[in-house]
Design a protein around this motif. Structure first.
Motif, short mmCIF file in Angstrom:
data_model
loop_
_atom_site.label_atom_id
_atom_site.label_comp_id
_atom_site.label_asym_id
_atom_site.label_seq_id
_atom_site.Cartn_x
_atom_site.Cartn_y
_atom_site.Cartn_z
N LEU A 29 43.62 40.10 32.89
CA LEU A 29 42.19 40.32 32.72
C LEU A 29 41.81 39.71 31.38
CD1 LEU A 29 39.49 41.75 33.53
CD2 LEU A 29 40.31 43.73 32.24
N MET A 30 40.82 38.82 31.41
CA MET A 30 40.43 38.09 30.20
C MET A 30 38.93 38.19 29.99
SD MET A 30 42.64 34.85 31.39
CE MET A 30 42.29 35.39 33.07
N LYS A 31 38.54 38.03 28.74
CA LYS A 31 37.12 37.91 28.43
C LYS A 31 36.68 36.47 28.68
CE LYS A 31 36.90 39.45 24.20
NZ LYS A 31 36.21 39.93 22.99
N ALA A 32 35.38 36.30 28.78
CA ALA A 32 34.85 34.96 29.04
C ALA A 32 35.14 34.00 27.90
CB ALA A 32 33.34 35.04 29.30
N ASP A 33 35.45 34.53 26.70
CA ASP A 33 35.79 33.65 25.57
C ASP A 33 37.27 33.30 25.55
OD1 ASP A 33 36.94 35.99 24.81
OD2 ASP A 33 35.83 36.22 22.94
N ALA A 34 37.99 33.59 26.65
CA ALA A 34 39.39 33.20 26.86
C ALA A 34 40.39 34.09 26.12
CB ALA A 34 39.61 31.73 26.50
N LYS A 35 39.99 35.27 25.67
CA LYS A 35 40.93 36.18 25.03
C LYS A 35 41.46 37.17 26.05
CE LYS A 35 39.18 35.91 20.29
NZ LYS A 35 38.62 36.66 19.15
N LEU A 36 42.78 37.38 26.02
CA LEU A 36 43.43 38.29 26.97
C LEU A 36 43.09 39.74 26.64
CD1 LEU A 36 46.94 36.65 27.29
CD2 LEU A 36 45.34 37.05 29.16
N VAL A 37 42.69 40.49 27.66
CA VAL A 37 42.42 41.91 27.53
C VAL A 37 43.62 42.72 28.04
CG1 VAL A 37 40.93 43.81 28.27
CG2 VAL A 37 39.94 41.58 27.71
N TYR A 38 44.17 42.30 29.17
CA TYR A 38 45.36 42.96 29.70
C TYR A 38 46.14 41.94 30.52
CZ TYR A 38 48.56 46.14 31.97
OH TYR A 38 49.69 46.76 32.40
N ILE A 39 47.46 42.06 30.53
CA ILE A 39 48.29 41.15 31.30
C ILE A 39 49.46 41.93 31.87
CG2 ILE A 39 49.67 40.49 29.28
CD1 ILE A 39 49.78 37.64 30.51
N ARG A 40 49.85 41.57 33.08
CA ARG A 40 51.04 42.12 33.71
C ARG A 40 51.97 40.97 34.06
NH1 ARG A 40 51.66 45.02 39.66
NH2 ARG A 40 53.94 45.01 39.64
N PRO A 41 53.22 40.97 33.63
CA PRO A 41 53.91 42.07 32.93
C PRO A 41 53.34 42.25 31.52
CG PRO A 41 55.31 40.14 33.08
CD PRO A 41 54.14 39.86 33.93
N TYR A 42 53.25 43.54 31.13
CA TYR A 42 52.55 43.89 29.89
C TYR A 42 53.34 43.43 28.67
CZ TYR A 42 50.33 46.63 26.24
OH TYR A 42 49.69 47.01 25.09
N SER A 43 52.58 42.85 27.73
CA SER A 43 53.16 42.48 26.44
C SER A 43 52.08 42.66 25.39
CB SER A 43 53.65 41.02 26.45
OG SER A 43 54.03 40.62 25.14
N GLU A 44 52.30 43.60 24.48
CA GLU A 44 51.28 43.87 23.46
C GLU A 44 51.04 42.67 22.58
OE1 GLU A 44 50.64 47.07 19.84
OE2 GLU A 44 51.60 47.73 21.70
N ALA A 45 52.06 41.81 22.45
CA ALA A 45 51.91 40.62 21.61
C ALA A 45 50.90 39.64 22.21
CB ALA A 45 53.27 39.94 21.42
N LEU A 46 50.70 39.72 23.52
CA LEU A 46 49.76 38.79 24.16
C LEU A 46 48.33 39.30 24.20
CD1 LEU A 46 51.93 37.61 27.21
CD2 LEU A 46 51.48 36.37 25.07
N ILE A 47 48.13 40.59 23.94
CA ILE A 47 46.78 41.14 23.96
C ILE A 47 45.94 40.48 22.86
CG2 ILE A 47 45.41 43.24 23.79
CD1 ILE A 47 47.16 43.02 26.30
N ASN A 48 44.72 40.09 23.22
CA ASN A 48 43.77 39.39 22.34
C ASN A 48 44.16 37.95 22.07
OD1 ASN A 48 41.99 41.56 22.05
ND2 ASN A 48 43.16 42.40 20.33
N ARG A 49 45.21 37.46 22.73
CA ARG A 49 45.59 36.05 22.52
C ARG A 49 44.54 35.14 23.15
NH1 ARG A 49 51.33 33.23 24.32
NH2 ARG A 49 50.70 31.06 23.94
N ASN A 50 44.20 34.08 22.45
CA ASN A 50 43.22 33.11 22.94
C ASN A 50 43.94 32.04 23.76
OD1 ASN A 50 41.41 30.81 23.10
ND2 ASN A 50 40.13 31.89 21.63
#
Length: 409
Positions: free
Chosen positions: A100-121
């Motif tokens: 799940l990403m925002k329209a500005d291309a930042k990750l909101v949630y990803i599976r498999p989950y990785s906290e390091a990837l949250i908010n990644r552009n």
């Protein structure tokens, strides 16, 4: 949920009592509303709550004073674990991916989950550089920006929120599954094919007899179909010129009139006659006369007619054009173009009465602005025929309209 003053400190809080004295003035969503006068819903970057310690998604809106100045922020936080629970319902392989990403291309949630990837552009992903620029949803094969693995992705941009969802299946795993499934289908088909060959061998004698009969019937049917189509073509087409014949014209005229009555549109008849054609036959022979008619027909085919107009051979050296939805000037222009085009063929005609001694045509035109019920096709044709007579009488090689005043001759 919470409401914050313009200073960033809480005014109301839905859970904590007493109010936490923690400012959010440094949060991305607070700074966003401080700068933007837009009070639309804003989905901020994922943050760790200073109250609960959980990773949350802030959903906020700006609050204004009566004069429009910044008053504060209302914010609702959604726990990231909620999306983890929802996304875990879906059956994915070890190398598959959902995000799940925002329209500005930042990750909101990803599976498999990785906290390091949250908010990644991941704005350099083909999803944002190519696909979402042309369509809001679809499917494509590309390498994921988070790990570089090629996957088959399905994606969609939400209508009501600035969010994008995507699900990707590992390309190699999909291929392996497809191959495994295909092997089963191939083996099943081979078994079925063997059974069919066995059954075919048993009944081959009867099949051969039936096949011979069917082939004969098919051959006869094809011959009859070809003959029927040929007869239909001969019934509606003129054999000499390849134009519609009188039978097709008689069928077309009533329908063109019905259409003009229904749409309240004009209808035009152009009756065309090759000038001094009898003299042409007497001078050059009937074979040359037939060639002359074919040349005139080919010339008329080049006119800018629409698909719902009709060009037909009326009989002998006469042709007819039925024009629909044409104004009088437009129809008159087509008639002039026809007369000019035939004259420019420069077919010699020494017996012609026109000065150029070439084959020419005369055209009688009848334009009816409104067609009323009860008028027969022959009434139209008779008016065009009267106009043709006037064109012949006034020197040939010209267009005469049924309602043309003598001063315009």
């Amino acid at each position: 949920m919470a409401i914050y003053y313009a200073s960033g400190y809480p005014a109301l809080f839905s859970e904590a009592t007493p109010l936490p004295q923690t400012s959010i003035a440094d949060r991305e969503y607070f700074r966003f509303h401080l700068r933007s006068v837009d009070n639309k819903l804003h989905i901020g970057n994922v943050v760790r709550s200073r109250i609960s310690g959980n990773m949350v998604i802030p959903v906020s809106a700006r609050l204004n004073n009566p004069d429009g100045s910044f008053r504060g922020v209302v914010m609702a936080s959604i726990r990231l674990d909620y999306f983890r629970q929802v996304y875990d319902y879906y059956n994915l392989g070890d190398r598959d991916l959902m995000a799940l990403m925002k329209a500005d291309a930042k990750l909101v949630y990803i599976r498999p989950y990785s906290e390091a990837l949250i908010n990644r552009n991941i704005s350099l992903s083909p999803l944002f550089t190519q696909l979402l620029t042309t369509t809001t949803s679809g499917a494509a094969i590309y390498r994921a920006a988070v790990d570089g693995r090629p996957r088959i992705f399905g994606y969609a941009s939400l209508k009501n929120y600035p969010l994008v969802v995507t699900a990707g299946y590992d390309l190699q795993a999909v291929r392996q599954d497809w191959i495994a499934d295909s092997i089963g289908y191939v083996l099943l088909n081979l078994v079925l094919l063997a059974l069919l060959f066995l059954l075919g061998f048993i009944v081959m004698h009867h099949i051969r007899l039936n096949l011979r009969n069917q082939l004969e019937l098919t051959r006869v049917h094809d011959q009859l179909t070809h003959v029927n189509r040929t007869l239909q073509g001969l019934a509606l087409m003129d054999g000499l010129t390849g134009l519609a014949n009188r039978r097709q014209l008689d069928w077309f005229m009533p329908r063109a009139m019905e259409r003009a009555i229904k749409l309240r549109s004009p209808l035009t008849i152009l009756l065309i006659d090759v000038d001094s054609f009898k003299a042409y036959n007497d001078t050059y022979g009937h074979l040359a006369g037939d060639e002359c008619l074919r040349n005139v027909a080919e010339c008329l085919k080049q006119l800018p007619l629409r698909h719902d107009d009709l060009l037909a051979r009326y009989g002998g050296e006469e042709f007819m054009i039925v024009l629909t939805d044409k104004t009088q000037p437009e129809a008159h222009l087509i008639a002039l173009q026809a007369a000019r085009a035939v004259a420019e063929l420069r077919m010699p005609h020494q017996a012609s009465s026109v000065a150029e001694k070439v084959v020419t045509i005369s055209i009688g035109m009848h334009w009816q602005p409104r067609v009323f019920a009860g008028i027969s096709p022959m009434e139209f044709i008779d008016k065009a025929d009267e106009a043709l007579y006037q064109a012949k009488r006034r020197g040939k090689n010209q267009v005469w309209m049924s309602n043309m005043p003598p001063s315009q001759a």
